[in-house]
Design a protein around this motif. Structure first.
Motif, PDB file in Angstrom:
ATOM      1  N   PRO A   1      12.317  -5.428   6.581  1.00 42.38           N
ATOM      2  CA  PRO A   1      11.782  -4.552   7.633  1.00 42.38           C
ATOM      3  C   PRO A   1      10.259  -4.555   7.691  1.00 42.38           C
ATOM      4  O   PRO A   1       9.674  -4.297   8.738  1.00 42.38           O
ATOM      5  N   PHE A   2       9.628  -4.864   6.554  1.00 38.64           N
ATOM      6  CA  PHE A   2       8.163  -4.935   6.492  1.00 38.64           C
ATOM      7  C   PHE A   2       7.758  -6.194   5.733  1.00 38.64           C
ATOM      8  O   PHE A   2       8.408  -6.587   4.765  1.00 38.64           O
ATOM      9  N   ASN A   3       6.682  -6.817   6.193  1.00 34.07           N
ATOM     10  CA  ASN A   3       6.198  -8.049   5.576  1.00 34.07           C
ATOM     11  C   ASN A   3       4.833  -7.838   4.934  1.00 34.07           C
ATOM     12  O   ASN A   3       4.044  -7.005   5.401  1.00 34.07           O
TER      13      ASN A   3
ATOM     14  N   LYS B   1       4.784  -4.182  10.006  1.00 34.63           N
ATOM     15  CA  LYS B   1       6.187  -4.045  10.407  1.00 34.63           C
ATOM     16  C   LYS B   1       6.698  -5.373  10.943  1.00 34.63           C
ATOM     17  O   LYS B   1       5.991  -6.077  11.672  1.00 34.63           O
ATOM     18  N   ASN B   2       7.917  -5.742  10.569  1.00 35.46           N
ATOM     19  CA  ASN B   2       8.556  -6.959  11.066  1.00 35.46           C
ATOM     20  C   ASN B   2       9.152  -6.672  12.435  1.00 35.46           C
ATOM     21  O   ASN B   2      10.156  -5.964  12.552  1.00 35.46           O
ATOM     22  N   ASN B   3       8.550  -7.226  13.488  1.00 37.61           N
ATOM     23  CA  ASN B   3       9.015  -6.955  14.851  1.00 37.61           C
ATOM     24  C   ASN B   3      10.384  -7.558  15.137  1.00 37.61           C
ATOM     25  O   ASN B   3      11.048  -7.166  16.098  1.00 37.61           O
ATOM     26  N   ASN B   4      10.809  -8.506  14.312  1.00 41.43           N
ATOM     27  CA  ASN B   4      12.131  -9.119  14.496  1.00 41.43           C
ATOM     28  C   ASN B   4      13.238  -8.336  13.806  1.00 41.43           C
ATOM     29  O   ASN B   4      14.413  -8.672  13.943  1.00 41.43           O
ATOM     30  N   TYR B   5      12.834  -7.316  13.064  1.00 42.92           N
ATOM     31  CA  TYR B   5      13.815  -6.465  12.387  1.00 42.92           C
ATOM     32  C   TYR B   5      14.220  -5.351  13.347  1.00 42.92           C
ATOM     33  O   TYR B   5      13.405  -4.518  13.728  1.00 42.92           O
ATOM     34  N   LYS B   6      15.457  -5.335  13.756  1.00 40.15           N
ATOM     35  CA  LYS B   6      15.894  -4.456  14.849  1.00 40.15           C
ATOM     36  C   LYS B   6      16.246  -3.038  14.420  1.00 40.15           C
ATOM     37  O   LYS B   6      16.256  -2.124  15.229  1.00 40.15           O
ATOM     38  N   LYS B   7      16.532  -2.820  13.146  1.00 43.77           N
ATOM     39  CA  LYS B   7      16.907  -1.488  12.696  1.00 43.77           C
ATOM     40  C   LYS B   7      15.660  -0.621  12.476  1.00 43.77           C
ATOM     41  O   LYS B   7      14.575  -1.126  12.221  1.00 43.77           O
ATOM     42  N   GLN B   8      15.849   0.679  12.552  1.00 48.24           N
ATOM     43  CA  GLN B   8      14.760   1.614  12.300  1.00 48.24           C
ATOM     44  C   GLN B   8      14.583   1.816  10.799  1.00 48.24           C
ATOM     45  O   GLN B   8      15.544   2.055  10.079  1.00 48.24           O
ATOM     46  N   ASP B   9      13.357   1.704  10.331  1.00 46.31           N
ATOM     47  CA  ASP B   9      13.083   1.914   8.913  1.00 46.31           C
ATOM     48  C   ASP B   9      11.594   2.207   8.741  1.00 46.31           C
ATOM     49  O   ASP B   9      10.777   1.862   9.605  1.00 46.31           O
ATOM     50  N   THR B  10      11.253   2.841   7.653  1.00 47.90           N
ATOM     51  CA  THR B  10       9.850   3.149   7.345  1.00 47.90           C
ATOM     52  C   THR B  10       9.590   2.888   5.860  1.00 47.90           C
ATOM     53  O   THR B  10      10.516   2.831   5.054  1.00 47.90           O
TER      54      THR B  10
ATOM     55  N   THR C   1      -3.188   2.705 -15.930  1.00 43.12           N
ATOM     56  CA  THR C   1      -2.715   2.375 -17.275  1.00 43.12           C
ATOM     57  C   THR C   1      -1.313   1.767 -17.268  1.00 43.12           C
ATOM     58  O   THR C   1      -0.945   1.062 -18.205  1.00 43.12           O
ATOM     59  N   ASP C   2      -0.532   2.034 -16.224  1.00 39.97           N
ATOM     60  CA  ASP C   2       0.850   1.543 -16.202  1.00 39.97           C
ATOM     61  C   ASP C   2       1.194   0.907 -14.862  1.00 39.97           C
ATOM     62  O   ASP C   2       1.474  -0.283 -14.767  1.00 39.97           O
ATOM     63  N   SER C   3       1.158   1.709 -13.811  1.00 44.76           N
ATOM     64  CA  SER C   3       1.511   1.216 -12.479  1.00 44.76           C
ATOM     65  C   SER C   3       0.725   1.983 -11.428  1.00 44.76           C
ATOM     66  O   SER C   3       0.143   3.033 -11.708  1.00 44.76           O
ATOM     67  N   LEU C   4       0.723   1.446 -10.220  1.00 42.96           N
ATOM     68  CA  LEU C   4       0.036   2.062  -9.087  1.00 42.96           C
ATOM     69  C   LEU C   4       1.024   2.160  -7.937  1.00 42.96           C
ATOM     70  O   LEU C   4       1.613   1.158  -7.535  1.00 42.96           O
ATOM     71  N   GLU C   5       1.208   3.372  -7.413  1.00 42.57           N
ATOM     72  CA  GLU C   5       2.195   3.578  -6.354  1.00 42.57           C
ATOM     73  C   GLU C   5       1.571   4.286  -5.154  1.00 42.57           C
ATOM     74  O   GLU C   5       0.934   5.336  -5.305  1.00 42.57           O
ATOM     75  N   TYR C   6       1.737   3.681  -3.980  1.00 38.59           N
ATOM     76  CA  TYR C   6       1.322   4.289  -2.712  1.00 38.59           C
ATOM     77  C   TYR C   6       2.563   4.851  -2.019  1.00 38.59           C
ATOM     78  O   TYR C   6       3.596   4.177  -1.937  1.00 38.59           O
ATOM     79  N   THR C   7       2.429   6.063  -1.502  1.00 37.17           N
ATOM     80  CA  THR C   7       3.545   6.732  -0.837  1.00 37.17           C
ATOM     81  C   THR C   7       3.408   6.620   0.674  1.00 37.17           C
ATOM     82  O   THR C   7       2.302   6.775   1.216  1.00 37.17           O
ATOM     83  N   GLY C   8       4.517   6.372   1.359  1.00 43.31           N
ATOM     84  CA  GLY C   8       4.506   6.294   2.813  1.00 43.31           C
ATOM     85  C   GLY C   8       4.143   7.634   3.438  1.00 43.31           C
ATOM     86  O   GLY C   8       4.652   8.677   3.029  1.00 43.31           O
ATOM     87  N   ALA C   9       3.249   7.608   4.437  1.00 46.13           N
ATOM     88  CA  ALA C   9       2.792   8.825   5.101  1.00 46.13           C
ATOM     89  C   ALA C   9       2.506   8.508   6.569  1.00 46.13           C
ATOM     90  O   ALA C   9       2.737   7.392   7.036  1.00 46.13           O
ATOM     91  N   LEU C  10       1.986   9.481   7.299  1.00 45.14           N
ATOM     92  CA  LEU C  10       1.691   9.269   8.718  1.00 45.14           C
ATOM     93  C   LEU C  10       0.523   8.314   8.914  1.00 45.14           C
ATOM     94  O   LEU C  10       0.444   7.621   9.929  1.00 45.14           O
ATOM     95  N   SER C  11      -0.396   8.278   7.951  1.00 43.87           N
ATOM     96  CA  SER C  11      -1.548   7.375   8.046  1.00 43.87           C
ATOM     97  C   SER C  11      -1.925   6.889   6.650  1.00 43.87           C
ATOM     98  O   SER C  11      -1.532   7.477   5.645  1.00 43.87           O
TER      99      SER C  11
ATOM    100  N   GLU D   1       9.681  -0.320  -1.156  1.00 46.13           N
ATOM    101  CA  GLU D   1      10.870   0.524  -1.029  1.00 46.13           C
ATOM    102  C   GLU D   1      10.846   1.205   0.338  1.00 46.13           C
ATOM    103  O   GLU D   1       9.820   1.748   0.745  1.00 46.13           O
ATOM    104  N   THR D   2      11.963   1.159   1.065  1.00 45.96           N
ATOM    105  CA  THR D   2      12.032   1.767   2.386  1.00 45.96           C
ATOM    106  C   THR D   2      12.877   3.036   2.345  1.00 45.96           C
ATOM    107  O   THR D   2      13.652   3.260   1.409  1.00 45.96           O
ATOM    108  N   THR D   3      12.733   3.847   3.379  1.00 50.75           N
ATOM    109  CA  THR D   3      13.476   5.110   3.433  1.00 50.75           C
ATOM    110  C   THR D   3      14.967   4.891   3.648  1.00 50.75           C
ATOM    111  O   THR D   3      15.766   5.800   3.422  1.00 50.75           O
ATOM    112  N   SER D   4      15.363   3.693   4.075  1.00 57.08           N
ATOM    113  CA  SER D   4      16.790   3.380   4.236  1.00 57.08           C
ATOM    114  C   SER D   4      17.445   2.985   2.916  1.00 57.08           C
ATOM    115  O   SER D   4      18.652   2.711   2.888  1.00 57.08           O
TER     116      SER D   4
END
Length: 249
Positions: free
Chosen positions: A44-46, A84-93, A135-145, A208-211
């Motif tokens: 869904p995302f590239n 976002k992959n425009n060829n991916y037809k399902k809704q996902d975030t 020190t271990d990992s870095l994680e970004y959370t999906g948000a409006l911006s 990781e996607t919300t689906s």
């Protein structure tokens, strides 16, 4: 005669079934091998590109009579652009983008390697702030911006990253009349060879996607990019990414 004909038909049936089973297994094996080599093609995302900016700068400048002494650091700012992959037809975030399992191999034992998270929305870094050290990992959370300073990425895609810093690589001493430019050329002036700051970093990148879909790829980078001893600042953008293969897990 009828009994012989019956047995012949049974044998033909068995051979046909064996052929079909072997054909199915062969096709499945080919598809598995193709997936292993090419990875996931319907994400869904590239990951659109990886960009690296390498340079050097001074820190901890101290006065010693008519001369000044500055510690040198070599930095590599790494940017990851997701779309976002425009060829991916399902809704996902996007739910999360995670960087983890860092492995760093240096060509020499000199220097200390530290990874930093961004401290501002412009993907800049505060190397004096120990709270920004990864020190271990870095994680970004999906948000409006996208807001890198609070570790957020737009759930429709955006640019995030981190910085790999090398400290304790050497000092540069200069007189007070000398005007210096704080970039990679200082390494050469200080007699530091490029081999002393070369390294390979490998890590896992997880989307990781919300689906509920999870995609993982291993990324390897050779740093610094370009010849910073001659160029001062070197940048490189890779949009082909042939060696970054995502798979579901």
């Amino acid at each position: 005669m009828r009994q012989d004909s019956f047995f012949k038909k049974r044998i033909i049936h068995i051979y046909v079934i064996i052929f079909i089973v072997v054909l199915i297994l062969l096709i499945a094996g080919i598809l598995m091998f193709k997936y292993h080599i090419e990875g996931e093609k319907k994400m869904p995302f590239n990951l659109k590109s990886i960009s690296v900016m390498s340079t050097a700068q001074t820190e901890d400048i101290k006065n010693d009579g008519d001369t000044w002494k500055a510690s040198l650091i070599q930095k590599n700012d790494i940017y990851f652009a997701f779309e976002k992959n425009n060829n991916y037809k399902k809704q996902d975030t996007i739910k999360t983008i995670k960087f983890c399992n860092f492995i760093i191999n240096k060509k020499t034992e000199s220097g200390t390697v530290i990874i930093y998270r961004p401290s501002t929305n412009e993907l800049t870094y505060d190397y004096q702030n120990e709270e920004c050290i990864i020190t271990d990992s870095l994680e970004y959370t999906g948000a409006l911006s996208t807001a890198p300073e609070v570790l957020q990425i737009s759930n429709q895609g955006g640019i995030v990253g981190f910085s790999i810093l090398q400290k304790d690589i050497g000092d540069y001493t200069y007189n007070k009349e000398e005007k210096i430019v704080s970039d990679g050329k200082l390494l050469e002036k200080a007699g530091i060879d490029i081999e002393n700051v070369e390294l390979e970093v490998a890590f896992d990148l997880i989307i990781e996607t919300t689906s509920g879909y999870n995609f993982k790829a291993n990324v390897k980078l050779n740093l610094p990019t370009g010849n910073i001893l001659q160029e001062g600042v070197s940048t490189k953008e890779d949009s082909e990414l042939t060696n970054v293969i995502f798979k579901r897990f």
